[in-house]
Design an enzyme around this catalytic site. Structure first.
Site, PDB file in Angstrom:
ATOM      1  N   HIS A 211     -14.714 -38.953  17.926  1.00  0.00           N
ATOM      2  CA  HIS A 211     -15.740 -38.714  16.917  1.00  0.00           C
ATOM      3  C   HIS A 211     -15.450 -37.497  16.036  1.00  0.00           C
ATOM      4  CE1 HIS A 211     -19.104 -41.601  18.281  1.00  0.00           C
ATOM      5  NE2 HIS A 211     -17.912 -42.144  18.351  1.00  0.00           N
ATOM      6  N   SER A 215     -12.429 -43.137  13.626  1.00  0.00           N
ATOM      7  CA  SER A 215     -11.512 -44.211  14.007  1.00  0.00           C
ATOM      8  C   SER A 215     -10.413 -44.387  12.968  1.00  0.00           C
ATOM      9  CB  SER A 215     -12.282 -45.528  14.123  1.00  0.00           C
ATOM     10  OG  SER A 215     -13.007 -45.553  15.315  1.00  0.00           O
ATOM     11  N   LYS A 239     -20.447 -56.571  16.296  1.00  0.00           N
ATOM     12  CA  LYS A 239     -19.062 -57.032  16.499  1.00  0.00           C
ATOM     13  C   LYS A 239     -18.615 -56.757  17.937  1.00  0.00           C
ATOM     14  CE  LYS A 239     -14.655 -57.197  14.180  1.00  0.00           C
ATOM     15  NZ  LYS A 239     -14.003 -57.117  12.887  1.00  0.00           N
ATOM     16  N   ASP A 240     -18.933 -55.566  18.444  1.00  0.00           N
ATOM     17  CA  ASP A 240     -18.614 -55.256  19.850  1.00  0.00           C
ATOM     18  C   ASP A 240     -19.411 -56.179  20.777  1.00  0.00           C
ATOM     19  OD1 ASP A 240     -16.760 -53.278  19.448  1.00  0.00           O
ATOM     20  OD2 ASP A 240     -18.133 -51.601  19.749  1.00  0.00           O
TER      21      ASP A 240
HETATM   22  C1  HEM Z   1     -10.802 -45.777  30.926  1.00  0.00           C
HETATM   23  C2  HEM Z   1     -10.016 -45.722  29.898  1.00  0.00           C
HETATM   24  C3  HEM Z   1     -10.411 -45.715  28.438  1.00  0.00           C
HETATM   25  C4  HEM Z   1     -11.637 -45.924  27.865  1.00  0.00           C
HETATM   26  C5  HEM Z   1     -12.958 -46.264  28.555  1.00  0.00           C
HETATM   27  C6  HEM Z   1     -11.459 -45.786  26.441  1.00  0.00           C
HETATM   28  C7  HEM Z   1     -12.478 -45.928  25.509  1.00  0.00           C
HETATM   29  C8  HEM Z   1     -12.281 -45.881  24.137  1.00  0.00           C
HETATM   30  C9  HEM Z   1     -13.286 -46.238  23.169  1.00  0.00           C
HETATM   31  C10 HEM Z   1     -14.710 -46.732  23.489  1.00  0.00           C
HETATM   32  C11 HEM Z   1     -12.734 -46.080  21.945  1.00  0.00           C
HETATM   33  C12 HEM Z   1     -13.384 -46.436  20.599  1.00  0.00           C
HETATM   34  C13 HEM Z   1     -13.234 -47.939  20.360  1.00  0.00           C
HETATM   35  C14 HEM Z   1     -11.815 -48.378  20.116  1.00  0.00           C
HETATM   36  O1  HEM Z   1     -11.141 -47.813  19.237  1.00  0.00           O
HETATM   37  O2  HEM Z   1     -11.341 -49.292  20.824  1.00  0.00           O
HETATM   38  C15 HEM Z   1     -11.386 -45.584  22.120  1.00  0.00           C
HETATM   39  C16 HEM Z   1     -10.518 -45.267  21.109  1.00  0.00           C
HETATM   40  C17 HEM Z   1      -9.223 -44.843  21.295  1.00  0.00           C
HETATM   41  N1  HEM Z   1      -8.556 -44.745  22.507  1.00  0.00           N
HETATM   42 FE1  HEM Z   1      -9.341 -45.092  24.308  1.00  0.00          FE
HETATM   43  N2  HEM Z   1     -10.149 -45.477  26.175  1.00  0.00           N
HETATM   44  C18 HEM Z   1      -9.479 -45.435  27.360  1.00  0.00           C
HETATM   45  C19 HEM Z   1      -8.126 -45.195  27.546  1.00  0.00           C
HETATM   46  C20 HEM Z   1      -7.218 -44.947  26.523  1.00  0.00           C
HETATM   47  C21 HEM Z   1      -5.808 -44.821  26.679  1.00  0.00           C
HETATM   48  C22 HEM Z   1      -5.066 -45.026  27.991  1.00  0.00           C
HETATM   49  C23 HEM Z   1      -5.292 -44.527  25.453  1.00  0.00           C
HETATM   50  C24 HEM Z   1      -3.873 -44.288  25.033  1.00  0.00           C
HETATM   51  C25 HEM Z   1      -2.968 -43.787  25.681  1.00  0.00           C
HETATM   52  C26 HEM Z   1      -6.384 -44.466  24.521  1.00  0.00           C
HETATM   53  C27 HEM Z   1      -6.268 -44.163  23.191  1.00  0.00           C
HETATM   54  C28 HEM Z   1      -7.260 -44.330  22.242  1.00  0.00           C
HETATM   55  C29 HEM Z   1      -7.100 -44.123  20.824  1.00  0.00           C
HETATM   56  C30 HEM Z   1      -5.812 -43.642  20.110  1.00  0.00           C
HETATM   57  C31 HEM Z   1      -8.322 -44.445  20.227  1.00  0.00           C
HETATM   58  C32 HEM Z   1      -8.674 -44.407  18.740  1.00  0.00           C
HETATM   59  C33 HEM Z   1      -8.215 -45.708  18.176  1.00  0.00           C
HETATM   60  C34 HEM Z   1      -8.378 -45.865  16.699  1.00  0.00           C
HETATM   61  O3  HEM Z   1      -9.382 -45.449  16.139  1.00  0.00           O
HETATM   62  O4  HEM Z   1      -7.453 -46.448  16.128  1.00  0.00           O
HETATM   63  N3  HEM Z   1      -7.542 -44.741  25.195  1.00  0.00           N
HETATM   64  N4  HEM Z   1     -11.139 -45.473  23.472  1.00  0.00           N
END
Ligand code: HEM
Length: 399
Positions: A211, A215, A239-240
């Site tokens: 935030h 995104s 959408k989600d």
């Molecule tokens: C329990 C594990 C995780 C949860 C619950 C989680 C949850 C989320 C959520 C709710 C978002 C916003 C929605 C979305 O962009 O899909 C997000 C964005 C993001 N997450 Fe995760 N995430 C997790 C693990 C990871 C891992 C392992 C990575 C990478 C190594 C990661 C990298 C990112 C990135 C880079 C974004 C921003 C994406 C964008 O805006 O393009 N996340 N995450």
């Protein structure tokens, strides 16, 4: 009534402004208008995590962490506890759903360059989450005290033991003595709980970091005009929501129609330190790393390669030298990255087979490509790759 609830919310707002914070961060929050369904997978991971914690609490009420009783207590949950089979299926299926969501979530990040500035910390907190999820899953798999629990853990402990100087004392210190016994099982149970709840804290940090930067989106360019963005609610709540319905249908399909499809029959036999299973096979989500562990003859070499394959991910924001974020505008990366995804799948398949002949070579080729991609292609490709022109706004039709 409305007046009373208004004055209550004003009272709360003056003391702890949670309602306005929620509105700012989750209702009015400005989101790029062009996100595709790959942006649903963070929400999927969050829901899977929630269900895992909830079902885990109910399992813990009936589980006994001792070598003599652990296996029987799981059998009792499956056969005698009211709806115990359902709670256990939700928990076991949830792990696969969480890992599947995470692997797509990471792949999406790699494809659209979501790790690049200013989102490096977001990426790093994500990787912290991945390590915590892996540790929790590893510890959880030992708890039923089946054959694969025992022998899978033994493989990892042996790998740890192969570390020079610190390996053996470290393993003994972690397990509270030599080998897997009551003390070790008890510690592993505590570890499972502690890491599971730390994940929740880390997710809060992860979303807070999201935030700050906002995104990313499929074009990889930042929103410039006010109508490049839409409020989170109702656009992305719906959408989600739609995506979550499909996600829960697949999850329910797994639980009700094929609860055992992803687990190994060997784990329905109680752990027996005197009988080694013919093949020690990990769960599918660990298979790629298991294949790397066995891709070279040296135990220590395999351990370093497997740890390094995760380690390079931490350096990705600094390894990628291209100024262009999204692979959509990078003609060579657009081919090189899907090959990386195929290499990961090939490693997964290799990890489920004995490390000989064909599968051994598949894992060697795939792990070589893994390192080649991160250490050579990401830093040096931008010197020869000519990116396609970037759109001037998020609303420009895809060229
Ligand atoms: C329990 C594990 C995780 C949860 C619950 C989680 C949850 C989320 C959520 C709710 C978002 C916003 C929605 C979305 O962009 O899909 C997000 C964005 C993001 N997450 Fe995760 N995430 C997790 C693990 C990871 C891992 C392992 C990575 C990478 C190594 C990661 C990298 C990112 C990135 C880079 C974004 C921003 C994406 C964008 O805006 O393009 N996340 N995450």
């Amino acid at each position: 009534m409305t007046e009373r609830s208004n004055s209550l919310s004003e009272w709360l707002e003056a003391r702890l402004p949670v309602i306005s914070a929620f509105r700012r961060e989750y209702v009015d929050f400005a989101m790029p208008r062009n996100l595709n369904y790959l942006w649903n997978f963070g929400a999927f991971a969050t829901i899977a995590l929630g269900l895992l914690i909830l079902s885990g609490i109910f399992l813990a009420l009936n589980y006994t962490p001792t070598v003599t009783e652990a296996f029987a207590s799981i059998e009792m949950i499956d056969r005698q506890v009211s709806s115990g089979w359902l709670v256990r299926a939700i928990h076991m299926g949830g792990v696969s759903m969480l890992f599947a969501s995470l692997y797509v979530h990471i792949g999406r990040g790699l494809y659209y360059g979501s790790y690049k500035a200013p989102r490096e910390l977001l990426w790093l907190t994500g990787l912290g989450l991945l390590l915590l999820v892996m540790t929790t899953a590893f510890a959880g798999y030992i708890l039923p005290w089946g054959q694969m629990s025992y022998w899978g853990a033994t493989v990892v402990i042996n790998a740890l033991n192969s570390l020079p100087v610190i390996g053996k004392p470290l393993a003994a210190w972690l397990l509270g003595g030599e080998g897997l016994g009551n003390t070790a099982l008890h510690r592993i149970y505590v570890l499972h709980f502690v890491t599971a709840f730390s994940i929740v804290g880390f997710v809060v940090l992860h979303v807070a970091a999201l935030h700050v930067a906002g995104s990313n989106n499929p074009t990889g360019i930042e929103p410039a005009k006010p109508d490049d963005t839409v409020p989170f609610h109702p656009y992305y709540t719906t959408k989600d929501g739609l995506g979550l319905c499909l996600f829960l249908m697949v999850y329910a399909g797994l639980i009700f129609f094929a609860p055992d499809i992803l687990t190994l029959a060997d784990n329905y036999a109680q752990a027996n330190p005197l009988v080694t299973p013919r093949d020690i096979t990990p769960e599918w989500y660990f298979a790629p790393f298991y294949a790397i562990l066995r891709a070279v003859p040296s135990k220590l070499g395999g351990l370093l390669l497997a740890a390094g394959s995760l380690g390079v991910l931490f350096a990705v924001p600094w390894l990628d030298a291209s100024p262009v974020r999204s692979a959509r505008y990078r003609p060579i990366l657009r081919i090189a990255l899907p090959i990386l995804f195929l290499a990961f799948i090939a490693l997964g398949a290799a990890g489920m087979h004995p490390p000989t002949g064909f599968w051994l070579w598949i894992s060697r080729i795939a792990v070589t490509y893994w390192y080649l991609y991160f250490l050579i292609l990401l830093p040096y490709l931008p010197r020869v790759e000519i990116p396609k022109p970037l759109p001037s706004s998020l609303q420009e039709p895809r060229g």
